[in-house]
Design a protein around this motif. Structure first.
Motif, PDB file in Angstrom:
ATOM      1  N   ILE A  58       0.850  -1.190   0.000  1.00 20.47           N
ATOM      2  CA  ILE A  58       0.000   0.000   0.000  1.00 20.47           C
ATOM      3  C   ILE A  58       0.886   1.240   0.000  1.00 20.47           C
ATOM      4  N   ARG A  59       0.591   2.169  -0.882  1.00 22.79           N
ATOM      5  CA  ARG A  59       1.269   3.461  -0.875  1.00 22.79           C
ATOM      6  C   ARG A  59       0.229   4.534  -0.562  1.00 22.79           C
ATOM      7  N   TRP A  60       0.692   5.656  -0.026  1.00 21.20           N
ATOM      8  CA  TRP A  60      -0.231   6.744   0.293  1.00 21.20           C
ATOM      9  C   TRP A  60       0.441   8.083   0.049  1.00 21.20           C
ATOM     10  N   ASP A  61      -0.372   9.137   0.033  1.00 20.69           N
ATOM     11  CA  ASP A  61       0.136  10.497  -0.118  1.00 20.69           C
ATOM     12  C   ASP A  61       0.487  11.046   1.263  1.00 20.69           C
ATOM     13  N   SER A  62       1.739  11.249   1.526  1.00 19.75           N
ATOM     14  CA  SER A  62       2.161  11.765   2.828  1.00 19.75           C
ATOM     15  C   SER A  62       1.897  13.261   2.936  1.00 19.75           C
ATOM     16  N   ALA A  63       1.653  13.708   4.156  1.00 19.47           N
ATOM     17  CA  ALA A  63       1.711  15.135   4.437  1.00 19.47           C
ATOM     18  C   ALA A  63       3.186  15.541   4.462  1.00 19.47           C
ATOM     19  N   ILE A  64       3.470  16.828   4.432  1.00 23.91           N
ATOM     20  CA  ILE A  64       4.846  17.337   4.430  1.00 23.91           C
ATOM     21  C   ILE A  64       4.994  18.355   5.544  1.00 23.91           C
ATOM     22  N   TYR A  65       6.072  18.221   6.295  1.00 23.13           N
ATOM     23  CA  TYR A  65       6.379  19.226   7.320  1.00 23.13           C
ATOM     24  C   TYR A  65       7.846  19.606   7.234  1.00 23.13           C
ATOM     25  N   SER A  66       8.116  20.918   7.167  1.00 19.67           N
ATOM     26  CA  SER A  66       9.483  21.426   7.162  1.00 19.67           C
ATOM     27  C   SER A  66       9.836  21.933   8.559  1.00 19.67           C
ATOM     28  N   TRP A  67      10.820  21.310   9.177  1.00 16.40           N
ATOM     29  CA  TRP A  67      11.261  21.742  10.502  1.00 16.40           C
ATOM     30  C   TRP A  67      11.815  23.174  10.428  1.00 16.40           C
ATOM     31  N   PRO A  68      11.802  23.894  11.541  1.00 19.10           N
ATOM     32  CA  PRO A  68      12.362  25.256  11.545  1.00 19.10           C
ATOM     33  C   PRO A  68      13.834  25.316  11.165  1.00 19.10           C
ATOM     34  N   ASN A  69      14.575  24.220  11.416  1.00 16.23           N
ATOM     35  CA  ASN A  69      16.023  24.238  11.170  1.00 16.23           C
ATOM     36  C   ASN A  69      16.412  23.699   9.805  1.00 16.23           C
ATOM     37  N   ILE A  70      15.468  23.566   8.889  1.00 16.97           N
ATOM     38  CA  ILE A  70      15.755  23.008   7.575  1.00 16.97           C
ATOM     39  C   ILE A  70      16.867  23.810   6.896  1.00 16.97           C
ATOM     40  N   ALA A  71      17.642  23.145   6.040  1.00 13.57           N
ATOM     41  CA  ALA A  71      18.822  23.768   5.437  1.00 13.57           C
ATOM     42  C   ALA A  71      18.481  24.876   4.444  1.00 13.57           C
ATOM     43  N   ARG A  72      17.237  24.979   4.036  1.00 11.22           N
ATOM     44  CA  ARG A  72      16.806  26.073   3.170  1.00 11.22           C
ATOM     45  C   ARG A  72      15.744  26.882   3.892  1.00 11.22           C
ATOM     46  N   ASP A  73      16.068  28.120   4.236  1.00 13.51           N
ATOM     47  CA  ASP A  73      15.167  28.961   5.020  1.00 13.51           C
ATOM     48  C   ASP A  73      13.826  29.187   4.322  1.00 13.51           C
ATOM     49  N   ASP A  74      13.830  29.196   3.002  1.00 13.52           N
ATOM     50  CA  ASP A  74      12.588  29.475   2.276  1.00 13.52           C
ATOM     51  C   ASP A  74      11.571  28.352   2.404  1.00 13.52           C
ATOM     52  N   LEU A  75      12.007  27.200   2.900  1.00 12.31           N
ATOM     53  CA  LEU A  75      11.104  26.062   3.046  1.00 12.31           C
ATOM     54  C   LEU A  75      10.655  25.850   4.488  1.00 12.31           C
ATOM     55  N   ALA A  76      11.204  26.581   5.444  1.00 17.04           N
ATOM     56  CA  ALA A  76      10.985  26.305   6.867  1.00 17.04           C
ATOM     57  C   ALA A  76       9.528  26.501   7.286  1.00 17.04           C
ATOM     58  N   ASN A  77       9.120  25.675   8.260  1.00 17.15           N
ATOM     59  CA  ASN A  77       7.813  25.782   8.937  1.00 17.15           C
ATOM     60  C   ASN A  77       6.619  25.545   8.018  1.00 17.15           C
ATOM     61  N   HIS A  78       6.835  24.879   6.913  1.00 20.78           N
ATOM     62  CA  HIS A  78       5.744  24.617   5.979  1.00 20.78           C
ATOM     63  C   HIS A  78       5.048  23.309   6.341  1.00 20.78           C
ATOM     64  N   LEU A  79       3.725  23.332   6.368  1.00 23.99           N
ATOM     65  CA  LEU A  79       2.925  22.123   6.566  1.00 23.99           C
ATOM     66  C   LEU A  79       1.944  22.009   5.413  1.00 23.99           C
ATOM     67  N   GLN A  80       1.982  20.845   4.744  1.00 27.75           N
ATOM     68  CA  GLN A  80       1.133  20.618   3.576  1.00 27.75           C
ATOM     69  C   GLN A  80       0.386  19.300   3.783  1.00 27.75           C
TER      70      GLN A  80
ATOM     71  N   LEU B 183      -2.295  -1.079  -3.686  1.00 25.70           N
ATOM     72  CA  LEU B 183      -3.334  -0.117  -3.342  1.00 25.70           C
ATOM     73  C   LEU B 183      -2.712   1.270  -3.226  1.00 25.70           C
ATOM     74  N   SER B 184      -3.378   2.270  -3.814  1.00 27.32           N
ATOM     75  CA  SER B 184      -2.922   3.641  -3.736  1.00 27.32           C
ATOM     76  C   SER B 184      -3.959   4.450  -2.967  1.00 27.32           C
ATOM     77  N   LEU B 185      -3.527   5.037  -1.866  1.00 23.58           N
ATOM     78  CA  LEU B 185      -4.408   5.788  -0.981  1.00 23.58           C
ATOM     79  C   LEU B 185      -4.106   7.277  -1.122  1.00 23.58           C
ATOM     80  N   ALA B 186      -5.057   8.016  -1.642  1.00 23.87           N
ATOM     81  CA  ALA B 186      -4.865   9.461  -1.827  1.00 23.87           C
ATOM     82  C   ALA B 186      -5.260  10.191  -0.558  1.00 23.87           C
ATOM     83  N   ALA B 187      -4.606   9.839   0.522  1.00 23.90           N
ATOM     84  CA  ALA B 187      -4.823  10.449   1.833  1.00 23.90           C
ATOM     85  C   ALA B 187      -3.589  10.137   2.668  1.00 23.90           C
TER      86      ALA B 187
END
Length: 439
Positions: free
Chosen positions: A115-137, A211-215
């Protein structure tokens, strides 16, 4: 002792600060029959201290006696698992609380081995690229479909579908019996330079259908030391990438000679496919379109500066050097070619709120500072209330437009409420340094 239903594997190396929160998040499962295998790639004592501090009997801890390349550490980790089903996540990732109860229902009802699924994404505050930090998708879609593995491989190779369509063991789940088929054929479960993508091709082919889970059932976290960020988003210039390269070379692990050694996501796709094909399905007529692969690089060069082009040209020509016809095509193709740098990859659009069935947030606005906080916030926004969402287990059809409308309005109201409070549902857990000092 009876084997658990699920094994979640967390390979780790010198990331005690993120591992602590990943473990805390994963231990909030509503389903109890699982183990967490922490395979420590010869880290300092801080990693063991995190495991001991949490003190959960669910955690199986093992420390490698010497530093291993990623492939070997992943294979070692698999040898420690006992679960009927196995999933891997990173030490800055998490599973959502209903992950295992959902997977149990899906495996029982759908007669699939992966089974595969679509993961959520979270960028930690300390990520190596500041433009991506603190993002939750967070994906908001709610549908399930069965995927033909071989057809999915063809779509991925042709560039018509992302590699995430395949049943990757990383943020996906695979039956042990199928993984044992891979090990019987090759002597190990993971073989390629890119362990997870290799497994997705091998599993897709052997399972025949998945199985593909779009969640989302998990959150993919990106932090300061994330290998994916180092390779795909920093174009191999991060120290992590250089370290991994040296360790792979020391272990005799190199890219397939047909694949150009360039900082591009399709490199791992091409290399993993060629390795999996040689190991698992060598007689299948499916093949990599090498001319098409090089054309992709030319259309979107993974360079920041025009001065990098000579090295890219040399590496592309080397990857074709075994085939005179391909070399001839390449020479003609670049006769009047003007190389142009391309923007670095980014998964963070300049958006907030709900767009195209995805929720985009600045997680810091809701008091989130780590993957455990992101997990709690995501669970609440998805409507988790201490039980598996019925739609996800029952495989309900796509929501009606009216139901989808009301769900979106509920989300918008909840977001306003949480943002006003300025924090997620639970207080932030302390960092390891804070715990050590009593701050």
């Amino acid at each position: 002792m009876a084997a658990p239903q699920f094994s979640v594997v967390i390979p780790t190396r010198e990331r005690a600060d993120t591992l602590y929160f990943a473990l805390r998040a994963c231990l909030e499962q509503e389903f109890d029959d699982y183990e967490i295998v922490v395979c420590d790639n010869c880290s300092s004592p801080a990693t063991r201290q995190v495991v001991e501090e949490i003190g959960s009997p669910k955690i199986v801890y093992h420390r490698a006696p010497e530093i291993l390349c990623m492939r070997d550490n992943w294979n070692l980790a698999y040898s420690l698992t006992r679960g009927k089903y196995v999933t891997y996540i990173g030490d800055d990732d998490s599973l959502l609380p209903f992950a295992f109860s959902t997977l149990r229902g899906l495996f029982a009802r759908q007669n699939v081995k992966a089974i595969r699924w679509d993961s959520a994404i979270y960028s930690w505050p300390n990520i190596a690229r500041d433009d991506l930090a603190n993002h939750l998708q967070i994906p908001l879609t709610r549908n399930v479909e069965r995927i033909n593995g071989r057809k999915a491989i063809e779509e991925v190779l042709a560039g018509r579908a992302p590699a995430t369509l395949l049943p990757n063991i990383y943020h996906g789940c695979v039956a042990r019996g199928l993984l044992e088929q891979i090990r019987a054929a090759t002597g190990k479960v993971f073989e390629s330079f890119h362990c997870d993508t290799y497994s997705s091709f091998a599993v897709a082919y052997l399972a025949q259908e998945h199985l593909s889970l779009a969640a989302p059932l998990s959150i993919s976290g990106f932090s300061a030391s994330s290998n994916n960020i180092a390779f795909s988003f920093l174009r191999s210039k991060h120290q992590n990438t250089q370290r991994l390269r040296k360790e792979n070379e020391a272990a005799g692990l190199r890219l397939h000679p047909f694949v150009p050694d360039l900082p591009s996501g399709f490199v791992c796709v091409a290399d993993s496919f060629l390795r999996a094909k040689a190991d698992i399905f060598p007689d299948d007529p499916m093949c990599l379109d090498r001319q098409g692969m090089v054309e992709r690089f030319l259309l979107s060069l993974p360079i920041d500066d025009i001065d990098e082009w000579p090295g890219i040209e040399k590496e592309l020509r080397r990857s074709l050097s075994d085939d005179p016809a391909l070399v001839s095509w390449f020479n003609k193709r670049i006769e009047n070619f003007t190389p142009q740098p391309s923007p670095r990859d980014s998964y963070r659009p300049d958006l907030e709120g709900i767009h195209a069935q995805r929720l985009f947030l600045d997680a810091s606005s809701y008091g989130v500072t780590d993957i455990a906080g992101a997990t709690r916030l995501t669970s609440r926004l998805l409507g988790y209330r201490g039980k598996t969402p019925e739609w996800i287990v029952g495989l309900a059809p796509e929501d009606s437009s009216l139901r989808s409308f009301y769900r979106q309005k509920r989300l918008e109201l909840l977001l306003k409420f949480l943002k006003t409070r300025g924090r997620a549902e639970s207080a932030r857990l302390p960092t390891q340094s804070e715990r050590s000092t009593g701050a």
